[in-house]
Design a protein around this motif. Structure first.
Motif: not given
Length: 385
Positions: A208-216, A219-229
């Protein structure tokens, strides 16, 4: 991800990592499958038109309505995307676009009359418009700032690649399937390869888009996407998400104070009106340039200038598609070096003169080589801009 501060310090070092760029390249390529689907649809309409007209007994008006419906219903798909992208996320939007395309293709392949054919194309057109609205947004939100423009151009290149694939599908199926009634139906079904591939990518490749996750609020999922994916370091990922949230807050404040869309047209600020005129005018002129009808009517033009072999017409069309793809790749390399305006001026002037000259050749001296060369040059000049 959006947020200019993301390119400072450790964040910049993380984004410049070769593994990060490799992974973003994979995600951008997978997301661009939406644009490939649009290109395939254009390519198939171009190759199937003559077969459809004969097999279903379509009138000229009905055939032109079918051809034009791809772009017409894409408008509604794009409008729908603007309403659903933010509430439901980018991956869900990819699923919707792919499902609509597959459903429309199945309806088209089963059509035995104009009405059913038009329903199928309405679904395909809506899918293309919906999907084309997603690709650049998703790619931009997942790309490093320094390479965002480069990766976003992949969407445009993917459309042209899809057209080449559509022409290739027509050429291949025409040589394998003898029945005209069956061949165009097989072409439509084979054209589903791109949306099917995108569905698989959504379930197994695309985050999923980390930006979309962050603004919705995720935050934890957004960071996880950036780190893991994406393979960004954890501290850099935290900073990137902070940048996105700050940027989003600023934009939301500006949006609350901004005038509605109609205010852009009626704004007393000449700069605003000029920007709207240039943006909307350029997009409108692109669609009014005749690029789609030139491709859609190519097999009829080929027959008009003396080429009676459908296989030959398809082969030439495939070659023209390759020229268009080459121009798209060239434009992507020239964009930053020359700027957009020079390319646009060369494209508009050159394509207009070439199209006028080619039309004159068709009327006055219909030589296949001259006409095909003129169409190829027109397509090249159009794609440059």
């Amino acid at each position: 991800m959006n947020g200019e501060a993301s390119m400072n310090g450790e964040s910049a070092a993380s984004w410049d990592d070769a593994e990060v760029r490799r992974r973003v390249s994979v995600f951008a390529a997978a997301a661009s499958l939406n644009s490939v689907s649009l290109g395939i649809a254009v390519g198939l309409v171009s190759t199937m038109s003559e077969l459809l007209k004969r097999d279903l007994g379509l009138s000229t008006v009905e055939l032109e309505m079918y051809q034009g419906s791809l772009s017409f219903f894409a408008i509604f798909g794009a409008a729908g995307a603007s309403l659903t992208l933010d509430p439901f996320g980018r991956r869900s939007a990819f699923v919707v676009a792919s499902t609509l395309f597959i459903a429309g293709s199945i309806v088209e392949s089963l059509a035995h009359n104009f009405a059913t054919l038009l329903v199928g194309m309405a679904l395909v057109g809506a899918a293309c418009g919906y999907g084309l609205a997603i690709d650049p947004i998703f790619i931009a939100e997942l790309s490093p700032t320094s390479a965002r423009g480069y990766f976003v151009t992949w969407s445009e290149i993917a459309i042209t690649l899809g057209e080449v694939l559509g022409f290739a599908i027509g050429l291949a199926i025409d040589g394998i399937v003898a029945s005209e009634s069956l061949s165009w139906r097989v072409m439509v079904l084979v054209g589903m390869v791109s949306p099917v591939a995108l569905l698989l990518a959504v379930f197994f490749v695309l985050p999923e888009s980390p930006r979309w996750l962050a603004v919705n609020g995720r935050r934890r999922e957004a960071v996880a996407v950036l780190v893991d994916a994406v393979h960004v370091s954890a501290p850099a990922a935290e900073r990137l998400v902070d940048d996105v949230l700050r940027d989003h807050s600023v934009k939301e404040t500006a949006r609350a104070q901004a005038c509605p869309w109609v205010g852009l047209v009626t704004s007393p600020n000449p700069a605003v009106r000029y920007a709207v005129l240039v943006g909307v005018g350029a997009a409108a002129c692109q669609q009014l340039s005749g690029i789609d009808p030139v491709l859609y009517q190519f097999t009829f033009v080929a027959r008009e200038v003396g080429v009676t072999s459908r296989a030959t017409a398809y082969a030439v069309l495939f070659g023209i598609g390759c020229v268009k793809l080459g121009a798209a790749l060239l434009a992507s390399t020239l964009l930053d070096a020359t700027g957009r305006r020079p390319l646009l001026l060369v494209s508009a002037a050159g394509a207009s003169l070439t199209l006028l000259a080619t039309a004159a050749l068709v009327l006055l001296a219909p030589s296949p080589l001259a006409v095909f060369s003129g169409i190829a040059l027109f397509v090249f000049l159009f794609e440059i801009g």
